[in-house]
Design a protein around this motif. Structure first.
Motif: not given
Lengths: 575, 235
Positions: B1-7, B27-33, B83-97
């Motif tokens: 298990m590795k530690r990740y920061i999801f931003r 925390k995620l295993e390498p083959m986890e999604r 990478p250890d830090r992962v930035e996650i955003e909604p798809l751009q160019a569509y209105p955010v709900i």
């Protein structure tokens, strides 16, 4: 609160719902409600094909298909319904082709066909090419063609509407209450005819090929409203799920020549099904895999075996199995043309469901009385064409044949049906329930309860079952129900509240699990997918009958009805 | 298990004036999604985190989002590749709900403009219409589209012109125009050749780069352009 009036309301935008919508639209207005965007339904995940005795690649006949389906069902399937399905299969596939489904082709331009588990020529003599396919994305190809036809025809879709209640009152179905997910607003859909085509409920198990949305909500709702559920003890485990993930590797991989191997490299299915080997029906292959593992022949002593495609020509893998090849590359980092795939059985398909006749009318009891205005088709329904075990490629066929038949029955019967009327009290009850959930401040997290439920169902109620384990499971379920009463939600907003929806889904998962466990406990024999280690033989004298579970006075009661046998008498099931 | 920061970029329309970033440790295993990480956060840390998901293996198209600047399916992105830090955003160019959920209606409605259904007015034969394996193969990539919306969201032409049909709808047009069984070629070409249609594609290839099904969308659009030129249709 918004009130809509339609002639027909259909819950679910998978293959059964779309087929029914195309037919029902001929007679009046149709609304299709789907909790996802329509083409995100789980029918798109169907890979291998749709069965029809076209005979394009070698001689075949609907009668052989009929026999194979009866035998595959371990003689629990109703033969009148199976005959209807197999006789209608050729017309069905041809009609799908005319609607634009991009089937794979043979050189002379006809639809290509391949081998699949349990499908044989001459009553079991050898495997036959009966599965019509579009590479290994057959479900996806058919869903898009049907959805596009629905658009052309003017079927109205309510995407991301989550059904909260199916109102069965005063002896008939009045319509549906649903939440518009985007806003959280309630909508009432009053209808003359309501068709449930909501799909499966594989998410009661920990390891499953099913989508996260496959939670069987509508079965839970109807059961709570007094509608029986039939043959719920029969749940199919597909032999080849990717180890650790449960993602499906189509039986078409074995249809194209793939074989299963244990730690000794042995093609072990030769021992379990000498004639058709790796193409035996799924219940038998799943048990064989788990037996190999139990007896110490799992790969490296672990709990999986290999699906070996390394001898299959690379061109065939690339052209006919591109999707599963891509899964192997993405999720395992392997190329299936070079390395074997680690697999383990995965919860895949519910044979049981809402009892219906061959025209999709929902049955209220073992005598075959129907419920006015209520229809069901597809995986959520139990006609029963699959009996105790479904053959591969028969599920797509079931959805298309019986979805269409239900739509046609609605056409005929619409004139005699009144517009449904959903009473204020019912609406208020649902409003109150939503408010109660939104304000729940208990200490339990739904994710943890769901995990425990799925884990316990897997441990005690999957491929092998015993009375002892089923009783342990029922005790666990009591505890899980207690915990569910004490949940707390963090998200209190109305708009797109998926935590609220998951809480509702969990309630239905618990209900369905109880029905599965209680039904399984009572059936003291082994048949098809229901294998009792304490009763390892099929018992036709006592159990050649369908289970019906009813909710009465807060507990589950049972009734049984005979299997309809028209042509093929039960015989020993050997392959 | 590795530690990740999801931003994760968050937004609740009922309480927030504007989107904001929130960090979660997972925390995620390498083959986890990556999807497993989001589900774990929702189950264990914050039940209000909102995203779409269903099949979890790349066929339903629900979980497209912007992951470290690139549109991807959360269910096809493995921890070992992050990478250890992962930035996650909604798809751009569509209105955010809400949070990672966007309004896909502008995307889906484009599809309807290209008449996305087979049209053949000949009386249907008793059996299947014949189509050679080569004719069918011509469609194979285009029928693989799962309508996840990644392509159109990544297209600079669409960023500048929200009426532009976009790669996915043009791919759908290709799927029918090049289907040997279809007879509505002329009408369909008319639907895609206008000031927000086929010729707006400048072959930037962003769509190809982000397509989770590895469809060479730009080449398909180029085939449409060549076909239109042969028919003398220059926009």
């Amino acid at each position: 609160m918004y009130v809509h009036n339609y002639d027909t309301v259909i819950i679910g935008s998978g293959l059964a719902g779309l087929c029914a919508a195309l037919e029902a639209k001929n007679a009046g207005t149709v609304a299709v409600l789907a909790k996802l965007y329509p083409t995100r339904c789980h029918s798109t995940a169907a890979q291998g094909g749709i069965a029809a005795a076209l005979g394009n690649e070698e001689p075949d006949s609907p009668e052989w298909h009929f026999y194979d389906t009866v035998k595959g069902s371990d003689f629990l399937g109703d033969q009148d319904a199976i005959e209807v399905m197999c006789e209608d299969a050729i017309r069905t596939v041809v009609e799908l082709e005319h609607m634009g489904v991009p089937f794979s082709r043979i050189p002379e331009g006809k639809i290509a066909q391949r081998r699949f588990g349990g499908h044989t020529r001459e009553f079991g003599a050898a495997p036959v090419r009966r599965a019509c396919y579009s590479a290994d994305r057959t479900g996806h190809a058919i869903v898009f063609a049907l959805y596009e036809q629905c658009m052309l025809k003017g079927v109205e879709f309510f995407s991301e509407f989550h059904v909260l209640d199916i109102v069965v009152e005063e002896g008939r179905c009045q319509g549906v209450l649903a939440m518009e997910i985007k806003t959280g607003k309630l909508h009432a859909f009053q209808a003359k005819a309501t068709l449930v085509a909501s799909g499966g409920y594989g998410r009661v198990f920990k390891t499953t090929s099913n989508a996260l949305a496959s939670t069987g909500d509508c079965l839970g709702m109807l059961f709570n409203r007094g509608v029986p559920l039939q043959d719920m003890e029969f749940f199919q485990f597909h032999p080849t799920g990717i180890y650790g993930l449960g993602i499906l590797i189509t039986e078409g991989a074995r249809g194209e020549g793939g074989v299963l191997r244990n730690s000794r490299g042995e093609r072990f299915m030769e021992r379990y099904a000498p004639t058709i080997k790796d193409l035996a029906p799924r219940d038998m292959v799943s048990r064989a895999i788990l037996t190999e593992i139990k007896e110490g022949r799992g790969i490296d002593g672990k709990d999986y075996v290999y699906l070996d495609l390394t001898h299959v020509p690379r061109k065939n893998i690339e052209e006919r199995l591109p999707e599963i090849s891509s899964f192997c590359k993405i999720y395992l980092g392997i190329d299936p043309a070079e390395e074997p795939i680690p697999v383990l059985p995965t919860a895949h398909y519910a044979m049981g469901g809402i009892p219906t006749d061959v025209d999709g009318r929902v049955l209220r009891d073992e005598k075959g009385e129907t419920i006015e205005g209520l229809y069901a088709a597809g995986e959520c329904a139990c006609v029963s064409v699959h009996g105790a075990n479904r053959l591969g490629c028969n599920s797509l066929l079931d959805t298309v044949v019986f979805g269409r038949r239900a739509g046609r029955a609605i056409n005929k019967e619409l004139k005699g049906l009144r517009q449904g009327n959903i009473k204020k009290e019912i609406v208020n009850q649902v409003f109150e329930e939503i408010d109660r959930l939104l304000n729940s401040k208990g200490k339990e997290k739904i994710g943890k309860i769901r995990k425990q439920l799925q884990q316990k169902m897997m441990e005690h109620c999957s491929v092998f079952r015993t009375e002892e384990h089923l009783r342990m499971l029922l005790n666990e379920l009591k505890n899980i129900k207690e915990r569910y009463r004490d949940i707390g939600l963090k998200d209190t907003s109305r708009a797109f509240n998926t935590e609220l929806l998951e809480a509702i889904e969990l309630g239905h998962l618990i209900t369905i699990s109880e029905v599965i466990a209680e039904s399984a406990l009572r059936r003291t024999e082994s048949r098809g997918a229901h294998y009792r280690e304490d009763f390892p033989k099929r018992d036709d004298e006592n159990w050649l009958k369908h289970t019906l579970a009813f909710k009465k006075n807060g507990s589950i009661e049972f009734a049984y009805k005979p299997v309809r046998i028209t042509k093929f008498q039960p015989e020993e099931r050997k392959y | 298990m590795k530690r990740y920061i999801f931003r994760i970029k968050r937004f609740n329309p009922e309480t927030d004036q504007a989107p904001y970033w929130q960090d979660f440790e997972v925390k995620l295993e390498p083959m986890e999604r990556l999807l497993d990480g989001l589900l774990r956060i929702k189950e264990e840390q914050d039940g209000s985190l909102t995203f779409r998901r269903s099949c979890a293996h790349g066929i339903c198209g629900s979980c497209a989002m912007k992951i470290n600047g690139r549109n991807r399916l959360a269910c096809q992105t493995l921890a070992k590749d992050l990478p250890d830090r992962v930035e996650i955003e909604p798809l751009q160019a569509y209105p955010v709900i809400k949070d990672l959920v966007v309004d896909m209606e502008p995307f889906f409605s484009k599809n309807e403009e290209v008449m996305p259904y087979l049209i053949n007015n000949n009386p249907p034969p008793e059996r299947e219409r014949l189509q050679s394996p080569d004719e069918q193969k011509r469609l194979v990539e285009s029928i693989t589209c799962i309508m996840c919306g990644s392509c159109t969201s990544a297209c600079p032409v669409y960023w500048a012109d929200r009426q532009y049909l976009g790669p996915s709808a043009l791919l759908k047009a290709y799927r029918f125009i090049f289907d040997s069984r279809d007879q509505a070629t002329q009408e369909r070409l008319k639907r895609i050749i206008h000031s927000h249609g086929l010729w707006r594609c400048h072959s930037i290839f962003n769509c190809v780069e982000v397509c989770p099904k590895e469809i060479d969308i730009t080449s398909h659009i180029a085939a449409l352009k060549r076909f239109a030129l042969r028919k003398g249709l220059k926009g």
